[in-house]
Design a protein around this motif. Structure first.
Motif, PDB file in Angstrom:
ATOM      1  N   GLU A 583      40.112 -15.313 -55.056  1.00  0.00           N
ATOM      2  CA  GLU A 583      40.302 -14.022 -55.690  1.00  0.00           C
ATOM      3  C   GLU A 583      40.761 -14.198 -57.138  1.00  0.00           C
ATOM      4  O   GLU A 583      40.311 -13.475 -58.043  1.00  0.00           O
ATOM      5  CB  GLU A 583      41.330 -13.190 -54.901  1.00  0.00           C
ATOM      6  CG  GLU A 583      41.475 -11.765 -55.405  1.00  0.00           C
ATOM      7  CD  GLU A 583      42.397 -10.933 -54.529  1.00  0.00           C
ATOM      8  OE1 GLU A 583      42.569  -9.744 -54.841  1.00  0.00           O
ATOM      9  OE2 GLU A 583      42.951 -11.470 -53.545  1.00  0.00           O
ATOM     10  N   LEU A 584      41.654 -15.166 -57.374  1.00  0.00           N
ATOM     11  CA  LEU A 584      42.091 -15.465 -58.730  1.00  0.00           C
ATOM     12  C   LEU A 584      40.916 -15.904 -59.586  1.00  0.00           C
ATOM     13  O   LEU A 584      40.753 -15.477 -60.730  1.00  0.00           O
ATOM     14  CB  LEU A 584      43.169 -16.554 -58.703  1.00  0.00           C
ATOM     15  CG  LEU A 584      43.581 -17.166 -60.043  1.00  0.00           C
ATOM     16  CD1 LEU A 584      44.231 -16.113 -60.935  1.00  0.00           C
ATOM     17  CD2 LEU A 584      44.532 -18.339 -59.829  1.00  0.00           C
ATOM     18  N   LEU A 585      40.067 -16.786 -59.031  1.00  0.00           N
ATOM     19  CA  LEU A 585      38.908 -17.289 -59.757  1.00  0.00           C
ATOM     20  C   LEU A 585      37.954 -16.160 -60.108  1.00  0.00           C
ATOM     21  O   LEU A 585      37.435 -16.077 -61.239  1.00  0.00           O
ATOM     22  CB  LEU A 585      38.202 -18.358 -58.917  1.00  0.00           C
ATOM     23  CG  LEU A 585      37.021 -19.100 -59.566  1.00  0.00           C
ATOM     24  CD1 LEU A 585      37.481 -19.839 -60.823  1.00  0.00           C
ATOM     25  CD2 LEU A 585      36.399 -20.070 -58.573  1.00  0.00           C
ATOM     26  N   ALA A 586      37.734 -15.285 -59.147  1.00  0.00           N
ATOM     27  CA  ALA A 586      36.819 -14.153 -59.398  1.00  0.00           C
ATOM     28  C   ALA A 586      37.358 -13.240 -60.486  1.00  0.00           C
ATOM     29  O   ALA A 586      36.589 -12.687 -61.292  1.00  0.00           O
ATOM     30  CB  ALA A 586      36.611 -13.382 -58.099  1.00  0.00           C
ATOM     31  N   LEU A 587      38.675 -13.056 -60.517  1.00  0.00           N
ATOM     32  CA  LEU A 587      39.272 -12.210 -61.548  1.00  0.00           C
ATOM     33  C   LEU A 587      39.163 -12.851 -62.925  1.00  0.00           C
ATOM     34  O   LEU A 587      38.893 -12.167 -63.931  1.00  0.00           O
ATOM     35  CB  LEU A 587      40.743 -11.955 -61.209  1.00  0.00           C
ATOM     36  CG  LEU A 587      41.549 -11.153 -62.237  1.00  0.00           C
ATOM     37  CD1 LEU A 587      41.070  -9.694 -62.273  1.00  0.00           C
ATOM     38  CD2 LEU A 587      43.036 -11.220 -61.912  1.00  0.00           C
ATOM     39  N   ALA A 588      39.360 -14.175 -62.990  1.00  0.00           N
ATOM     40  CA  ALA A 588      39.452 -14.840 -64.287  1.00  0.00           C
ATOM     41  C   ALA A 588      38.108 -15.192 -64.903  1.00  0.00           C
ATOM     42  O   ALA A 588      37.959 -15.154 -66.134  1.00  0.00           O
ATOM     43  CB  ALA A 588      40.294 -16.113 -64.139  1.00  0.00           C
ATOM     44  N   GLU A 589      37.122 -15.536 -64.094  1.00  0.00           N
ATOM     45  CA  GLU A 589      35.878 -16.093 -64.636  1.00  0.00           C
ATOM     46  C   GLU A 589      35.131 -15.182 -65.606  1.00  0.00           C
ATOM     47  O   GLU A 589      34.532 -15.660 -66.562  1.00  0.00           O
ATOM     48  CB  GLU A 589      34.961 -16.529 -63.494  1.00  0.00           C
ATOM     49  CG  GLU A 589      35.347 -17.895 -62.938  1.00  0.00           C
ATOM     50  CD  GLU A 589      34.231 -18.552 -62.160  1.00  0.00           C
ATOM     51  OE1 GLU A 589      33.580 -17.819 -61.386  1.00  0.00           O
ATOM     52  OE2 GLU A 589      34.038 -19.773 -62.310  1.00  0.00           O
ATOM     53  N   PRO A 590      35.137 -13.875 -65.408  1.00  0.00           N
ATOM     54  CA  PRO A 590      34.417 -13.032 -66.390  1.00  0.00           C
ATOM     55  C   PRO A 590      35.088 -12.997 -67.762  1.00  0.00           C
ATOM     56  O   PRO A 590      34.538 -12.428 -68.694  1.00  0.00           O
ATOM     57  CB  PRO A 590      34.434 -11.636 -65.734  1.00  0.00           C
ATOM     58  CG  PRO A 590      34.677 -11.890 -64.292  1.00  0.00           C
ATOM     59  CD  PRO A 590      35.581 -13.077 -64.254  1.00  0.00           C
ATOM     60  N   HIS A 591      36.257 -13.581 -67.910  1.00  0.00           N
ATOM     61  CA  HIS A 591      37.021 -13.455 -69.156  1.00  0.00           C
ATOM     62  C   HIS A 591      37.342 -14.826 -69.768  1.00  0.00           C
ATOM     63  O   HIS A 591      38.411 -15.020 -70.348  1.00  0.00           O
ATOM     64  CB  HIS A 591      38.322 -12.695 -68.879  1.00  0.00           C
ATOM     65  CG  HIS A 591      38.130 -11.393 -68.171  1.00  0.00           C
ATOM     66  ND1 HIS A 591      37.708 -10.248 -68.809  1.00  0.00           N
ATOM     67  CD2 HIS A 591      38.280 -11.062 -66.855  1.00  0.00           C
ATOM     68  CE1 HIS A 591      37.610  -9.255 -67.939  1.00  0.00           C
ATOM     69  NE2 HIS A 591      37.962  -9.726 -66.737  1.00  0.00           N
ATOM     70  N   LEU A 592      36.421 -15.765 -69.661  1.00  0.00           N
ATOM     71  CA  LEU A 592      36.714 -17.130 -70.095  1.00  0.00           C
ATOM     72  C   LEU A 592      36.873 -17.259 -71.598  1.00  0.00           C
ATOM     73  O   LEU A 592      37.369 -18.288 -72.082  1.00  0.00           O
ATOM     74  CB  LEU A 592      35.612 -18.083 -69.604  1.00  0.00           C
ATOM     75  CG  LEU A 592      35.477 -18.230 -68.083  1.00  0.00           C
ATOM     76  CD1 LEU A 592      34.382 -19.222 -67.748  1.00  0.00           C
ATOM     77  CD2 LEU A 592      36.808 -18.671 -67.466  1.00  0.00           C
ATOM     78  N   SER A 593      36.473 -16.273 -72.347  1.00  0.00           N
ATOM     79  CA  SER A 593      36.680 -16.339 -73.797  1.00  0.00           C
ATOM     80  C   SER A 593      38.149 -16.235 -74.163  1.00  0.00           C
ATOM     81  O   SER A 593      38.555 -16.641 -75.259  1.00  0.00           O
ATOM     82  CB  SER A 593      35.899 -15.224 -74.499  1.00  0.00           C
ATOM     83  OG  SER A 593      36.322 -13.949 -74.010  1.00  0.00           O
ATOM     84  N   ASP A 594      38.947 -15.687 -73.247  1.00  0.00           N
ATOM     85  CA  ASP A 594      40.397 -15.622 -73.425  1.00  0.00           C
ATOM     86  C   ASP A 594      40.983 -16.940 -72.897  1.00  0.00           C
ATOM     87  O   ASP A 594      40.807 -17.291 -71.720  1.00  0.00           O
ATOM     88  CB  ASP A 594      40.957 -14.435 -72.648  1.00  0.00           C
ATOM     89  CG  ASP A 594      42.464 -14.257 -72.845  1.00  0.00           C
ATOM     90  OD1 ASP A 594      43.157 -15.269 -73.054  1.00  0.00           O
ATOM     91  OD2 ASP A 594      42.936 -13.117 -72.747  1.00  0.00           O
ATOM     92  N   VAL A 595      41.693 -17.683 -73.758  1.00  0.00           N
ATOM     93  CA  VAL A 595      42.217 -18.992 -73.366  1.00  0.00           C
ATOM     94  C   VAL A 595      43.086 -18.894 -72.130  1.00  0.00           C
ATOM     95  O   VAL A 595      43.025 -19.749 -71.238  1.00  0.00           O
ATOM     96  CB  VAL A 595      43.015 -19.616 -74.532  1.00  0.00           C
ATOM     97  CG1 VAL A 595      43.752 -20.868 -74.072  1.00  0.00           C
ATOM     98  CG2 VAL A 595      42.100 -19.968 -75.682  1.00  0.00           C
ATOM     99  N   ARG A 596      43.884 -17.827 -72.051  1.00  0.00           N
ATOM    100  CA  ARG A 596      44.779 -17.686 -70.896  1.00  0.00           C
ATOM    101  C   ARG A 596      43.984 -17.529 -69.614  1.00  0.00           C
ATOM    102  O   ARG A 596      44.329 -18.123 -68.579  1.00  0.00           O
ATOM    103  CB  ARG A 596      45.712 -16.500 -71.105  1.00  0.00           C
ATOM    104  CG  ARG A 596      46.728 -16.702 -72.220  1.00  0.00           C
ATOM    105  CD  ARG A 596      47.455 -15.439 -72.556  1.00  0.00           C
ATOM    106  NE  ARG A 596      46.543 -14.432 -73.109  1.00  0.00           N
ATOM    107  CZ  ARG A 596      46.912 -13.234 -73.538  1.00  0.00           C
ATOM    108  NH1 ARG A 596      48.189 -12.885 -73.471  1.00  0.00           N
ATOM    109  NH2 ARG A 596      46.026 -12.378 -74.029  1.00  0.00           N
ATOM    110  N   MET A 597      42.897 -16.770 -69.655  1.00  0.00           N
ATOM    111  CA  MET A 597      42.090 -16.573 -68.453  1.00  0.00           C
ATOM    112  C   MET A 597      41.277 -17.828 -68.123  1.00  0.00           C
ATOM    113  O   MET A 597      41.071 -18.151 -66.956  1.00  0.00           O
ATOM    114  CB  MET A 597      41.171 -15.367 -68.650  1.00  0.00           C
ATOM    115  CG  MET A 597      41.928 -14.057 -68.908  1.00  0.00           C
ATOM    116  SD  MET A 597      43.172 -13.722 -67.643  1.00  0.00           S
ATOM    117  CE  MET A 597      42.112 -13.361 -66.257  1.00  0.00           C
TER     118      MET A 597
END
Length: 1001
Positions: A583-597
């Protein structure tokens, strides 16, 4: 024979020979003085001459060199009065020690320069009368001129020295090359010096004090040239040679100087502590000057490092600090130098002493591998090194750029704003420097009015550094975030608090808390009340807590106590953790341009890798960890990849993928870089060393093990991780044949290795390796001691093969150490162990070896015959045991036993032939039996058979049977017809020699 009864000449000679073998020092000197008294009682001039010569020699090789002038003067007077009392050897010795007198006079500042010059002329005159070359005289003149600083005369004498013919009075090649190289180094020609020293360093030329002094003299030139690996090796090799020799204070000083100039101040202190007498021994003022000068150098260095109050070893009678000893040592050195200069009429010695004391370090840090405290641990006031948490993950080691303006912030709001902006920028990029940036902002904010958001962020980041004590501060930050209108960040702060709670023993409560936070942040996110970053912070906290529960289950399962009492089964925890991570991966992957994500996504992949490893799917674990590390690097966060690359290296090694293991370990070191704490450096270098060692890359492996040992010491973990790294380093050096270096490292590791921390296997292996090294170095008695002590540990192991091997090795070493009775006992112990293991080959070889040492014990020839006969019986019984077996393994077993039987008969024949030369019949019978046995093995035993044939042939010749001897020689020649190789050539040459002898008979 007791002294009260007196000694005869032969007993006196043996006593002097025995005394010569004793360690250098006052005890040996005192014994030489007693032996001179005994010699004078014999009323034999040659006895007195030999005793005086012995006394002079032990004085010269001791701290009491000033005493050697008296026995020499007496010898010279005896020569002038009755030269016929001197035999050839003593005549040579008398002229030889003229050189010692020249050097000895230079070393004593109370002897006038005119006397030295007069003596030089006397030496030249007497050498000319005796027909000797002027080489030794010109060498002595060079020494005088070099000491005086008369460079022109020194160069002329140097040239004449090398041009003169070498004769029996010339110093040995090793000593001459040392002096020549020393002069080139003094003249700033380090490369030339090292080239001159090369034959000594490589063992082509040696003597009682070489390569000891060459190794010591080469240290600073090597540092100056940047040849650091050689410098380290020469220190480890050379100090081992110098340490037991009292007379080598000057060379010892070179090693102290090397340590002081290479960032090894703590090691240098240990060297000073080993030789307290060197501070006060006055018999050799020149070497005392050298020692006090390097002591001053070291103490000034420590004082410059802020360690002036550090307690240090010094002259007996008071306690010393570095700054106090610096003043004392400098004063002593300059006082001695002044005495020499007053004698010489120059200032040269004082100038050289000041130059030596005022040197600056040549290398900031040169790890040596031996156990030694870092200078940061020398004083209680010195800052302690961080020991790390056990993870190799990177941590910040440098102050952030924000801290640069901290000192200017004061009460200036604009400066504080700049600090806060820099801290936020670094946090947004997930830089490790953000920790110090926020600390700088917090310090600058003291006493100033801050808005609630600033206070929240400062509290939040302060909590991150406080471990368990930060939980309440996280909650305070959460309240401030809520007050500032950021409910999502408030939930994230509480999630961070929950994770700390889980780490400190409250996983159930933490899971319950984070579950509520999870529901809350998702609701906020759906309503647009918070951002993806805040939601990810809560989700990563939840995932981490579940991963922690998975690890606890695994730990308890490994301990055999079932699943953890978490209220859920192990499979359920794993399932929940995997779902949370995905679930964490699914939340973060669309926002990889953000270093934190991008960081959150990479961490999620790493967690999936850990879950795969937990499930036993090593291949999937490796792939996922590689993806995670690559993602961190791609996001510009290589320091976060370190922990996972280290983990990946271990898994790859488990999978047998040595190439990937090495790549991952190297990447971890590269990505950690300067941000690693000392413990992280130590762990990663050690991991890479073990990976490289497992693939036989022992040179590179030793380099990384060396670094691991150094960083372990820096981290304050010298007795734990540092000792293990030294253990590994010693093994890698041994495999490269670097015996002296390996021995020094292993001896350094041994005191810190413990059963509880490292396991008794490591202790046994270290002693085993030490025995191997010491055997190669000719230190057989010490090797035996290590092998016996290792055997005493291994005797309690269920598997006894190592016990047997160690007992056997110890027996061999004891035999080489001329301790035959102890060797015989050790062989008996080994034989019993081999018998118990059913290892007939080990048993046979121990019996044969025991037979040879028995000849030198009370067992004598009868005991030797008994052991050799027992070896024959064991061979025959072993052959009967396998006679009915079938198959390839049985055939091979029979052939090995047949070969053992042949070698046993051959050795039996050798033993009898050497011990009872008149009983050639028995020996011939064993040789004949050996030939027959070897013949049954065909060409595989050709060399062994022909060796026995030739031995038998020589016995036939002794029995006056030339025809039989010739027949055996022809049989050997026939056997090697058309055969090439060194063995064939040697056998043919010996057979032809035998034919020549028999034809003459």
């Amino acid at each position: 024979m007791s002294q009260a009864m007196g000694m005869d000449f032969d007993t006196l000679r043996q006593a002097m020979a025995d005394n010569q073998e004793q360690p250098e020092g006052p005890a040996r000197n005192a014994r030489a003085e007693q032996l001179l008294v005994e010699a004078e009682k014999l009323n034999i001039p040659l006895a007195v001459i030999e005793a005086l010569g012995h006394q002079l020699k032990v004085y010269n090789y001791s701290s009491e060199k000033d005493k050697m002038f008296v026995p020499f003067a007496r010898l010279l007077r005896m020569w002038d009065e009755r030269p016929e009392d001197f035999d050839e050897y003593e005549t040579h010795s008398l002229h030889w020690v003229f050189k010692w007198m020249s050097a000895g006079m230079l070393d004593q500042p109370h002897i006038p320069l005119a006397s030295i010059e007069k003596w030089l002329g006397e030496m030249e005159h007497r050498y000319r009368l005796a027909g000797h070359s002027e080489r030794a005289v010109r060498g002595a003149e060079f020494s005088v001129a070099a000491h005086l600083g008369d460079l022109g005369r020194a160069e002329r004498a140097y040239t004449a020295w090398l041009a003169a013919d070498r004769d029996t009075m010339a110093d040995c090649h090793a000593c001459e090359l040392h002096s020549q190289g020393w002069w080139r180094a003094e003249r700033d020609a380090d490369e030339e010096a090292l080239e001159l020293w090369r034959p000594v360093l490589e063992g082509e030329y040696t003597c009682a004090h070489e390569p000891h002094t060459v190794l010591a003299s080469s240290l600073v030139p090597l540092l100056r040239l940047g040849r650091l690996d050689e410098a380290r090796a020469h220190h480890l090799r050379g100090f081992r040679l110098v340490r037991p020799m009292e007379s080598m204070r000057g060379a010892y000083a070179d090693h102290v100087e090397f340590c002081a100039l290479s960032g090894n101040e703590a090691r240098a202190l240990e060297l000073l502590a080993e030789r307290p007498a060197y501070f006060t021994d006055s018999g050799d003022p020149r070497s005392k000057l050298d020692f006090m000068a390097v002591t001053a150098l070291l103490m000034d260095r420590l004082t410059g490092l802020g360690l002036g109050d550090q307690p240090v070893p010094g002259p007996a009678g008071r306690e010393w600090t570095a700054s106090g000893l610096a003043v004392h040592a400098r004063g002593e050195a300059l006082s001695l130098a002044a005495l020499f200069d007053a004698r010489n009429g120059t200032s040269y010695v004082s100038e050289r002493a000041r130059g030596r004391m005022d040197q600056r370090p040549l290398v900031e840090r040169l790890p040596l591998g031996v156990r030694s405290r870092s200078t940061r641990h020398l004083s209680p006031s010195a800052s302690a090194a961080g020991s790390g948490s056990g993870s190799a993950a990177a941590s910040a080691s440098a102050r952030s750029s924000a801290a640069v303006v901290e000192s200017d912030a004061g009460s200036d709001p604009s400066s504080l704003s700049a600090l806060l902006a820099e801290a936020r920028r670094l946090s947004a990029t997930r830089s490790p420097d953000a920790v110090e940036a926020w600390a700088a902002a917090s310090r600058a904010a003291e006493g100033q009015e801050l808005d609630v958001r600033d206070r929240a962020e400062i509290a939040d980041h302060a909590a991150m550094e406080r471990g368990p004590e930060g939980i309440e501060l996280f909650h305070e930050a959460a309240e401030l975030y809520a007050e500032a209108g950021d409910p999502g960040e408030a939930l994230a702060a509480r999630a961070r608090a929950a994770y700390v709670l889980a780490l400190t023993g409250g996983p159930e409560e933490a899971l319950a808390t984070v579950s509520e936070l999870y529901e809350g942040v998702l609701a906020l996110l759906a309503d647009g009340g918070t951002g993806v970053s805040q939601a990810a912070s809560v989700l990563v906290g939840r995932a981490r807590i579940l991963m922690l529960l998975v690890q606890e289950d695994a730990d308890e399962d490994a301990a055999g106590s079932g699943t953890a009492d978490s209220g859920t089964g192990g499979d359920e925890v794993v399932g929940a953790a995997e779902a949370a991570v995905r679930e964490l991966l699914a939340l973060a992957e669309p926002h990889l341009s953000d270093v934190r994500m991008a960081s959150r996504a990479a961490e999620a992949r790493a967690m999936l890798g850990e879950l795969a490893a937990h499930a036993g799917d090593a291949e999937a674990a490796a792939e996922l960890l590689a993806q995670a590390a690559a993602a961190f690097v791609a996001a510009g966060l290589p320091w976060f990849a370190v922990e996972y690359e280290s983990r990946l290296a271990g898994i790859a090694r488990h999978l047998g993928d040595a190439e990937e293991a090495e790549r991952a370990a190297r990447a971890a070191l590269e990505h950690g870089g300067p941000r690693l704490e000392p413990m992280g450096h130590a762990q990663l270098h050690l991991q890479l060393a073990e990976v490289l060692g497992a693939t036989g890359q022992f040179g590179p492996a030793s380099e990384h093990a060396l670094e691991a040992a150094h960083w372990g010491d820096e981290a304050g973990e010298g007795p734990t991780l540092g000792a293990w790294a030294r253990h590994q380093l010693g093994g890698f050096l041994l495999r490269q044949g670097r015996w002296a270096e390996a021995a020094e490292i292993l001896e350094s590791a041994l005191p810190d290795l413990t059963t509880d921390m490292h396991g008794d296997g490591a202790i046994v292996q270290t002693r085993w390796w030490l025995g191997d090294c010491l055997t190669e170095l000719g230190e057989h008695r010490a090797a035996a001691e290590h092998w016996l002590r290792a055997a005493d540990v291994a005797r309690h192991w269920p598997e006894q093969r190592d016990h047997a091997m160690l007992a056997h090795l110890a027996a061999e070493a004891l035999g080489h150490a001329e301790l035959p009775a102890q060797a015989e006992q050790a062989y008996a112990r080994a034989g019993d162990l081999w018998r118990g293991l059913g290892n007939v080959h080990g048993l046979i070889r121990s019996l044969r070896a025991r037979a040879w040492v028995a000849l030198r014990t009370d067992s004598g020839l009868d005991g030797a015959r008994e052991s050799m006969a027992a070896a024959v019986r064991e061979c025959e019984e072993g052959l009967r045991a396998v006679s009915s077996s079938v198959g390839a393994e049985a055939v091979e077993a029979r052939q090995r036993l047949v070969a053992e039987l042949g070698h046993t008969h051959r050795q039996f024949g050798d033993l009898v032939a050497r011990s009872v030369p008149d009983d050639t019949v028995e020996a011939l019978a064993h040789y004949t039996r050996a030939i027959s046995v070897f013949a049954s093995l065909g060409d595989d035993a050709l060399d062994a058979r022909t060796g026995a044939e030739l031995a038998a042939g020589w016995l036939e010749a002794d029995l006056l049977r030339p025809a039989a001897a010739a027949a055996r020689a022809r049989a050997v020649l026939s056997a090697y017809a058309g055969v090439d190789g060194e063995a064939a050539q040697a056998r043919r040459a010996e057979a032809e020699n035998m034919l020549g002898v028999t034809e003459k008979a």
